[in-house]
Design an enzyme around this catalytic site. Structure first.
Site, PDB file in Angstrom:
ATOM      1  N   ASP A 111      46.532  42.658  37.361  1.00 52.64           N
ATOM      2  CA  ASP A 111      47.343  43.076  38.163  1.00 52.64           C
ATOM      3  C   ASP A 111      47.279  44.706  38.479  1.00 52.64           C
ATOM      4  OD1 ASP A 111      47.911  40.583  38.780  1.00 52.64           O
ATOM      5  OD2 ASP A 111      50.115  40.648  38.116  1.00 52.64           O
TER       6      ASP A 111
ATOM      7  N   ARG B 108      56.472  41.329  48.404  1.00 52.87           N
ATOM      8  CA  ARG B 108      56.518  40.126  47.612  1.00 52.87           C
ATOM      9  C   ARG B 108      56.875  40.766  46.319  1.00 52.87           C
ATOM     10  NH1 ARG B 108      51.813  37.062  46.807  1.00 52.87           N
ATOM     11  NH2 ARG B 108      53.178  36.152  45.394  1.00 52.87           N
TER      12      ARG B 108
ATOM     13  N   ARG C   2      41.907  29.704  41.943  1.00 48.83           N
ATOM     14  CA  ARG C   2      43.373  29.673  41.482  1.00 48.83           C
ATOM     15  C   ARG C   2      43.691  28.272  41.350  1.00 48.83           C
ATOM     16  NH1 ARG C   2      47.556  34.175  43.240  1.00 48.83           N
ATOM     17  NH2 ARG C   2      47.984  34.267  41.030  1.00 48.83           N
ATOM     18  N   PRO C   3      42.676  27.568  40.555  1.00 48.28           N
ATOM     19  CA  PRO C   3      42.982  25.856  40.182  1.00 48.28           C
ATOM     20  C   PRO C   3      44.350  25.804  39.441  1.00 48.28           C
ATOM     21  CG  PRO C   3      41.185  26.431  38.902  1.00 48.28           C
ATOM     22  CD  PRO C   3      41.565  27.940  39.628  1.00 48.28           C
ATOM     23  N   ILE C   4      44.710  24.518  39.346  1.00 49.81           N
ATOM     24  CA  ILE C   4      46.005  24.238  38.617  1.00 49.81           C
ATOM     25  C   ILE C   4      45.809  23.307  37.555  1.00 49.81           C
ATOM     26  CG2 ILE C   4      47.712  25.475  40.025  1.00 49.81           C
ATOM     27  CD1 ILE C   4      48.454  22.687  40.944  1.00 49.81           C
TER      28      ILE C   4
ATOM     29  N   LYS D  78      58.903  40.914  38.110  1.00 50.08           N
ATOM     30  CA  LYS D  78      59.020  39.776  38.986  1.00 50.08           C
ATOM     31  C   LYS D  78      58.313  38.587  38.451  1.00 50.08           C
ATOM     32  CE  LYS D  78      54.962  38.395  42.417  1.00 50.08           C
ATOM     33  NZ  LYS D  78      54.220  38.028  41.454  1.00 50.08           N
ATOM     34  N   ASN D  79      57.558  38.503  37.278  1.00 50.26           N
ATOM     35  CA  ASN D  79      56.724  37.422  37.067  1.00 50.26           C
ATOM     36  C   ASN D  79      57.651  36.610  35.873  1.00 50.26           C
ATOM     37  OD1 ASN D  79      54.459  37.384  38.869  1.00 50.26           O
ATOM     38  ND2 ASN D  79      53.368  38.644  37.173  1.00 50.26           N
TER      39      ASN D  79
ATOM     40  N   CYS E 241      48.495  35.151  46.241  1.00 49.38           N
ATOM     41  CA  CYS E 241      47.509  36.241  46.756  1.00 49.38           C
ATOM     42  C   CYS E 241      46.142  35.335  46.689  1.00 49.38           C
ATOM     43  CB  CYS E 241      47.428  37.435  45.588  1.00 49.38           C
ATOM     44  SG  CYS E 241      48.886  38.506  45.992  1.00 49.38           S
TER      45      CYS E 241
HETATM   46  C1  UD1 Z   1      49.860  34.992  36.850  1.00 46.50           C
HETATM   47  C2  UD1 Z   1      50.690  36.032  37.347  1.00 46.50           C
HETATM   48  C3  UD1 Z   1      49.682  36.862  38.226  1.00 46.50           C
HETATM   49  C4  UD1 Z   1      48.622  37.709  37.208  1.00 46.50           C
HETATM   50  C5  UD1 Z   1      47.729  36.460  36.395  1.00 46.50           C
HETATM   51  C6  UD1 Z   1      46.907  36.979  35.256  1.00 46.50           C
HETATM   52  C7  UD1 Z   1      52.844  34.735  38.216  1.00 46.50           C
HETATM   53  C8  UD1 Z   1      53.451  34.303  39.281  1.00 46.50           C
HETATM   54  N1  UD1 Z   1      51.403  35.457  38.617  1.00 46.50           N
HETATM   55  O1  UD1 Z   1      49.179  34.185  37.658  1.00 46.50           O
HETATM   56  O2  UD1 Z   1      50.370  38.194  38.836  1.00 46.50           O
HETATM   57  O3  UD1 Z   1      47.549  38.341  37.875  1.00 46.50           O
HETATM   58  O4  UD1 Z   1      49.075  35.613  35.879  1.00 46.50           O
HETATM   59  O5  UD1 Z   1      47.958  38.085  34.514  1.00 46.50           O
HETATM   60  O6  UD1 Z   1      52.978  35.067  36.949  1.00 46.50           O
HETATM   61  N2  UD1 Z   1      43.167  28.977  35.766  1.00 46.50           N
HETATM   62  C9  UD1 Z   1      42.504  27.973  35.723  1.00 46.50           C
HETATM   63  N3  UD1 Z   1      43.124  26.837  35.539  1.00 46.50           N
HETATM   64  C10 UD1 Z   1      44.668  26.580  35.818  1.00 46.50           C
HETATM   65  C11 UD1 Z   1      45.206  27.748  35.691  1.00 46.50           C
HETATM   66  C12 UD1 Z   1      44.571  29.140  35.623  1.00 46.50           C
HETATM   67  O7  UD1 Z   1      41.216  27.906  35.802  1.00 46.50           O
HETATM   68  O8  UD1 Z   1      45.153  25.522  35.911  1.00 46.50           O
HETATM   69  C13 UD1 Z   1      42.476  30.160  35.713  1.00 46.50           C
HETATM   70  C14 UD1 Z   1      42.759  31.377  36.965  1.00 46.50           C
HETATM   71  O9  UD1 Z   1      41.918  30.923  37.744  1.00 46.50           O
HETATM   72  C15 UD1 Z   1      42.313  32.661  36.264  1.00 46.50           C
HETATM   73  C16 UD1 Z   1      42.926  32.446  34.740  1.00 46.50           C
HETATM   74  O10 UD1 Z   1      43.006  31.321  34.427  1.00 46.50           O
HETATM   75  O11 UD1 Z   1      41.234  32.591  36.431  1.00 46.50           O
HETATM   76  C17 UD1 Z   1      44.091  33.088  34.604  1.00 46.50           C
HETATM   77  O12 UD1 Z   1      44.951  32.438  35.647  1.00 46.50           O
HETATM   78  P1  UD1 Z   1      46.692  32.620  35.291  1.00 46.50           P
HETATM   79  O13 UD1 Z   1      47.029  33.267  33.932  1.00 46.50           O
HETATM   80  O14 UD1 Z   1      46.900  31.098  35.275  1.00 46.50           O
HETATM   81  O15 UD1 Z   1      47.143  33.249  36.362  1.00 46.50           O
HETATM   82  P2  UD1 Z   1      48.548  32.931  37.464  1.00 46.50           P
HETATM   83  O16 UD1 Z   1      49.463  32.152  36.633  1.00 46.50           O
HETATM   84  O17 UD1 Z   1      48.006  32.176  38.529  1.00 46.50           O
END
Ligand code: UD1
Length: 418
Positions: free
Chosen positions: A305, A397, A123-125, A22-23, A118
């Site tokens: 996961d 999903r 989950r900030p970006i 999926k990812n 989820c």
């Molecule tokens: C992806 C996966 C999800 C998996 C996760 C960790 C997808 C679509 N989803 O989610 O299934 O559980 O990786 O393997 O591929 N963080 C920040 N700022 C950011 C981005 C992330 O602080 O801008 C933090 C997140 O809150 C979290 C950590 O970094 O604590 C890791 O998150 P991340 O690896 O980015 O997860 P996703 O890409 O959301």
């Protein structure tokens, strides 16, 4: 509203064939917009997140034909769309944010709704945004996410945290940027590597994916290609754990065993037999499950996961097991559901303590998020009596044909309309 109904207690036996991750697929679909060309992508999982992505891309002007697990995609005419038009699908999943990097790379500008996904933490970006800004993007976060760049230029980007999403998004935005982009402290997950491989097949120059330094040298043009998505290590891990939970014997096929080393190691530590082949793993359960401790970590550590399915297995271990969740701060909501079934679990901040062995009894439970949903199915398969699971939209999903697969392994499981 649909429910899954399980008469638990059956030992599962047989084979499961794993489809694409999926990812990885959710990064590859947006990557296609970096070219104006035709693609054939195979091994695409038939899951709701992919259906939503196809719908978004079609609304943007892509032509997409689905032939089983194969997609034919033509991105020549990607053009106008409004944020409102794609809002519904975009806010149902996390990975819609990959269109930020991909459309920025294609057009030098993009506007998208905030992503969903989820509810497992804040989950900030911010890391994605910092990456785009370093490449020359001007960011406007009022209501939607708007990014514009006069010219994307390569940069050195250090990720403060290891982030799968930010690593992939910066790769997507930088493949057509001028000069060299270096991503340091990059995520090393198999799907990061798969998306880098796909980009390279499109004509990109991405080196180092799978290590913590990725170097992207910008190219002027990218083109279409044929590709097959890497197998899904999370669904594979779920079926491996299912063998442990039901004391069964399951051969999980069409996988890369190396991607599952952290799961295999923990299952072995728990006394469960794991036999590795070139592209398959057999897991044979035991009556005597030993307790263990798990800490979730970025790859190659134990994946967050799979901590929920692992939590179900820990309920049956002879003694005290722990899970320390170090990636997402709100990933223990499934514990309440397992407690309804009789599990003895205490959660303290980011650590859950499982005291076993306990007997799980059937209950009416909810899938609180995607992977928690899979965990609930595993709990139902092991529990005595008839378990009913609601909120299947989360499970759908990410898991293709979950009840059909478990039925083929001997489970008494069906989906009913409420
Ligand atoms: C992806 C996966 C999800 C998996 C996760 C960790 C997808 C679509 N989803 O989610 O299934 O559980 O990786 O393997 O591929 N963080 C920040 N700022 C950011 C981005 C992330 O602080 O801008 C933090 C997140 O809150 C979290 C950590 O970094 O604590 C890791 O998150 P991340 O690896 O980015 O997860 P996703 O890409 O959301």
């Amino acid at each position: 509203m649909e429910k899954i109904i399980i008469n638990g207690g059956k030992s599962l036996k047989g084979e499961v064939i794993i489809t694409g991750a999926k990812n990885a697929a959710l990064g590859i679909l947006p990557a296609t917009v970096l070219a104006k060309d035709k693609f054939i992508i195979e091994n695409i999982p038939d899951i709701q997140d992919i259906k939503n992505y196809i719908s978004i891309l079609k609304k943007m002007g892509a032509k997409i034909r689905k032939e089983g697990n194969k997609l034919r995609i033509d991105t020549t005419n990607i053009g106008g769309y409004t944020v409102e038009e794609i809002c519904e699908e975009s806010t149902k999943m996390r990975a819609s944010y990959y269109l930020l990097g991909a459309l920025l790379g294609r057009n030098g500008e993009v506007e998208l709704p905030l992503p969903g996904g989820c509810d497992i933490g804040a989950r900030p970006i911010d890391l994605h945004i910092k990456g785009f800004a370093a490449l020359g993007g001007e960011i406007d976060l009022k209501g939607s996410i708007k990014i514009k760049a006069n010219k994307l230029k390569g940069a050195n980007i250090y990720m403060d945290m290891v982030s799968v999403g930010a690593t992939i998004n910066v790769m997507l935005a930088s493949v057509k940027a001028e000069g060299l982009t270096v991503i340091e402290n990059a995520a090393k997950e198999p799907h990061v590597v798969d998306i880098a491989n796909f980009l390279n097949l499109m004509g990109a120059d991405v080196k180092g994916a799978g290590t913590d330094v990725i170097k992207v040298r910008g190219v002027k043009e990218l083109h279409g290609c044929e590709y097959s998505v890497v197998p899904d290590q999370i669904t594979a891990g779920t079926y491996m754990i299912a063998a442990g939970v039901t004391k069964g014997n399951i051969l999980v096929k069409n996988i890369i065993p190396k991607h599952l080393e952290s799961i295999s190691a923990k299952l072995k530590e728990m006394g469960i037999e794991v036999i590795e082949y070139d592209d398959a793993i057999r897991v044979i359960g035991t009556d005597d499950i030993k307790p263990c401790n798990v800490k979730t970590l970025p790859y190659p550590g134990f994946p967050t996961d799979l901590q929920q399915p692992m939590g179900v297995l820990m309920c049956f271990a002879n003694g005290v097991s722990t899970i320390r969740e170090s990636i997402f701060e709100n990933r223990f909501r499934y514990v309440n559901e397992l407690q309804k079934m009789g599990a003895s679990i205490q959660v303290n901040a980011n650590t859950a303590v499982f005291t076993g062995p306990c007997k799980l009894y059937a209950a009416q439970i909810n899938a609180t998020d995607l992977r928690a949903g899979a965990a609930m199915v595993l709990a139902g398969l092991a529990a005595e009596g008839t378990t009913q699971i609601s909120e299947l939209k989360h499970i759908d999903r990410g898991y293709e044909n979950i009840e059909e697969i478990f039925k083929s392994l001997g489970a008494d499981i069906k989906r009913v309309k409420n």
